[in-house]
Design a protein around this motif. Structure first.
Motif, PDB file in Angstrom:
ATOM      1  N   LYS A   1       0.831  -1.206   0.000  1.00  0.00           N
ATOM      2  CA  LYS A   1       0.000   0.000   0.000  1.00  0.00           C
ATOM      3  C   LYS A   1       0.869   1.262   0.000  1.00  0.00           C
TER       4      LYS A   1
ATOM      5  N   TRP B   1      -4.580  -4.506  -5.489  1.00  0.00           N
ATOM      6  CA  TRP B   1      -5.373  -5.727  -5.504  1.00  0.00           C
ATOM      7  C   TRP B   1      -5.675  -6.215  -6.921  1.00  0.00           C
TER       8      TRP B   1
ATOM      9  N   GLN C   1      -5.519  -8.827  13.858  1.00  0.00           N
ATOM     10  CA  GLN C   1      -5.249  -7.656  13.014  1.00  0.00           C
ATOM     11  C   GLN C   1      -3.910  -7.052  13.402  1.00  0.00           C
TER      12      GLN C   1
ATOM     13  N   TRP D   1      -4.679  -3.726   9.177  1.00  0.00           N
ATOM     14  CA  TRP D   1      -5.263  -4.785   8.350  1.00  0.00           C
ATOM     15  C   TRP D   1      -5.787  -5.915   9.232  1.00  0.00           C
ATOM     16  N   SER D   2      -6.858  -6.569   8.760  1.00  0.00           N
ATOM     17  CA  SER D   2      -7.407  -7.716   9.487  1.00  0.00           C
ATOM     18  C   SER D   2      -7.638  -8.855   8.502  1.00  0.00           C
TER      19      SER D   2
ATOM     20  N   GLN E   1     -10.393 -10.287   8.026  1.00  0.00           N
ATOM     21  CA  GLN E   1     -11.660  -9.958   7.343  1.00  0.00           C
ATOM     22  C   GLN E   1     -11.380  -9.145   6.078  1.00  0.00           C
ATOM     23  N   ASP E   2     -10.482  -8.136   6.203  1.00  0.00           N
ATOM     24  CA  ASP E   2     -10.106  -7.317   5.035  1.00  0.00           C
ATOM     25  C   ASP E   2      -9.513  -8.186   3.935  1.00  0.00           C
TER      26      ASP E   2
ATOM     27  N   ARG F   1     -11.914 -10.571   2.174  1.00  0.00           N
ATOM     28  CA  ARG F   1     -12.839  -9.811   1.311  1.00  0.00           C
ATOM     29  C   ARG F   1     -12.129  -9.287   0.057  1.00  0.00           C
ATOM     30  N   LEU F   2     -10.963  -8.661   0.239  1.00  0.00           N
ATOM     31  CA  LEU F   2     -10.271  -8.023  -0.889  1.00  0.00           C
ATOM     32  C   LEU F   2      -9.639  -9.033  -1.848  1.00  0.00           C
TER      33      LEU F   2
ATOM     34  N   THR G   1     -15.176 -13.599   8.662  1.00  0.00           N
ATOM     35  CA  THR G   1     -15.948 -12.558   7.964  1.00  0.00           C
ATOM     36  C   THR G   1     -17.357 -12.360   8.518  1.00  0.00           C
TER      37      THR G   1
END
Length: 537
Positions: A131, A142, A171, A175-176, A178-179, A182-183, A201
């Motif tokens: 990032k 991504w 996390q 960032w986690s 879950q992130d 999903r991404l 999630t």
């Protein structure tokens, strides 16, 4: 060393360096960067600076030359063989390679992701570096390649190991899991991974609904029962139940609530399976909280574990790590906060015993060393960031080389005087310290050990100078003295200047690969010396 040994050494140098064995090539600078986060010839102990593009000039040059796959292989070597003092540098370098314009380099970087980023904290750091690099490199994050690499990271894990990992490190750095699920649009490859994905999630209730009244596989049942335990402990106020769950399922403190950690009994349960390095770090806190009390069964258990040869071997603990922890415990006070304690004598005895026993974990480098201790000033000052006096640190370093390597000369020197020290394998740290400081003090001349070696016909691969005096007088330049020794002895001699208390001793010729300065001292410094001795940096 025989002639074949010298040939091997030259070949290795040239393979990392190019033409002249002492030229600092881009490959050599890359290796320094991967080892300690800087391309320069100065390693600063205990300094965790933020890794940046400014420090990675050689890495960028090699990528521009189309040597990206070679760079990725080097990153893998440094991170997997324990050569990297700070793994964050390897993760940053991998992130940089994964965003390079050349497809082959990107593919190699993503393929290496799961080998280098072995736990969630590493994976989160990799994503964060990507990032941060996005802006400067004008590229997205991504894309399909990263989504596949992250999906593979999750899908190729053992399900039970992944369940433990996502509940211990949920996390980090913004960032986690879950992130990332999903991404990356992760499509779970197995039912057990799908279960963990749903847990991360959607939460525990959704998992219970999804798995109810289903004929689940054995792997799913195991993961389900483990997650049930993690959820149970999160909602439990019953101390006995929490302790039973910790002991039965080997739960760790990251999986508990802050309130649980107020209980002495909970800490006692955690201590039984706590990793060795973690135990050493919290001895002071445990004594302060009265969990370790003089004569108690808990204290006896900890003492037995600290000096257990099998535990020391399993943890691959280094004597210098034990010494740092022991001196810090002896100090009776933490570096941050107000934690204070009265050191327990039995714990100190156990630490002392562990220090000597842990020498079995050391592997010889197989080079010829001179470890020279400058006694021109008082060695009573303290190594920054530690509770160790420079005299004790110098003695410990001398012992580490003297007990491990077959060809070592330990010298004490000061103003025209060089005294060889006789260190036997049976000497204690206190006896070694006394042996080093017995000659009178004077001014510092760091060329004396080189002159001594040349005058006595000794061929030396690595000179290690330990000093805490920032003011030197030279009868000759250390660089010139080293070059003369190389010519006279035929050895590929290197010179390491350790300023035990300094902010840095710059040596005159920074374009010679065989010269390195170390500021302060820590376990990483020993890795840096080892890498230099083996022509790896």
């Amino acid at each position: 060393m025989d002639s074949s040994g010298s040939t091997t050494s030259n070949h290795t140098l040239n393979s990392t360096g190019g033409g002249c064995p002492w030229e600092i090539s881009d490959k050599a600078r890359l290796c320094r960067f991967l080892c300690y986060g800087s391309e320069g010839d100065v390693y600063t102990a205990r300094e965790e600076g933020r890794v940046s593009l400014e420090n990675a000039g050689a890495l960028l040059s090699l990528l521009q030359e189309g040597r990206g796959s070679e760079v990725v292989e080097e990153i893998k070597r440094f991170s997997q063989d324990g050569r990297a003092v700070r793994l964050s540098t390897s993760i940053f370098a991998l992130a940089l390679c994964s965003q390079h314009s050349e497809l082959k380099t990107r593919q190699a970087a993503f393929k290496a992701l799961k080998e280098i980023c072995r736990d969630p904290a590493h994976l989160f750091a990799f994503i964060q570096y990507k990032k941060e690099l996005k802006e400067g490199m004008k590229c997205g994050i991504w894309g399909r390649a990263l989504r596949k690499a992250v999906s593979d990271w999750y899908n190729e894990q053992d399900a039970m190991s992944l369940a433990a990992a996502v509940t211990k490190c949920k996390q980090r750095g913004g960032w986690s899991h879950q992130d990332l699920f999903r991404l990356s649009h992760t499509k779970p490859a197995r039912d057990a991974i799908a279960l963990i994905s749903k847990y991360v999630t959607k939460g525990w209730k959704e998992v219970q609904v999804a798995c109810a009244d289903k004929d689940n596989s054995e792997e799913v049942v195991k993961v389900l029962s483990y997650l049930e335990v993690v959820e149970k402990v999160k909602h439990s106020c019953d101390e006995t139940e929490v302790i039973n769950l910790i002991e039965e399922h080997k739960l760790e403190r990251e999986q508990l609530l802050t309130d649980h950690l107020k209980s002495k009994q909970v800490w006692r349960a955690l201590l039984k399976e706590m990793p060795f390095h973690s135990v050493l770090k919290i001895l002071g806190k445990m004594t302060s909280n009265k969990i370790l009390e003089s004569g108690s069964s808990e204290t006896q258990i900890i003492c037995d574990r600290i000096q257990s040869e099998s535990a020391l071997k399993k943890a691959k603990i280094h004597p210098f790590s034990i010494l740092l922890a022991s001196e810090n415990y002896k100090r009776g006070q933490g570096y941050q906060g107000k934690t204070k304690w009265e050191p327990d004598s039995s714990v100190l005895r156990a630490m002392d015993s562990a220090f000597y026993r842990s020498f079995m974990n050391l592997e010889p480098v197989g080079k010829r060393f001179v470890v020279a201790v400058d006694v021109s000033t008082s060695l009573s000052s303290v190594v920054p960031g530690t509770a160790i006096s420079t005299a004790v640190a110098a003695a410990a370093i001398a012992m580490i080389f003297a007990r491990t390597e077959a060809d070592v000369h330990v010298l004490a020197f000061s103003e025209g005087t060089v005294v060889p020290c006789s260190l036997s394998a049976h000497m204690t740290l206190a006896e070694t310290t006394a042996e080093l400081v017995k000659i009178p003090s004077g001014s510092t001349d760091c060329t004396l050990p080189i002159t001594w070696a040349s005058d006595n016909g000794k061929s030396v691969d690595v000179f290690i100078i330990l000093t805490n005096n920032p003011l030197w007088t030279f009868t000759a330049s250390p660089v010139e003295s080293l070059k003369k020794h190389r010519q006279a002895s035929g050895a590929n001699s290197k010179f390491v200047m350790c300023g035990l208390t300094s902010i840095g001793h710059a040596l005159a010729d920074t374009e010679d690969r065989g010269l390195l300065s170390i500021c302060g001292f820590d376990l990483g410094a020993l890795s840096v010396i080892r890498n230099l001795a083996q022509d790896l940096i």
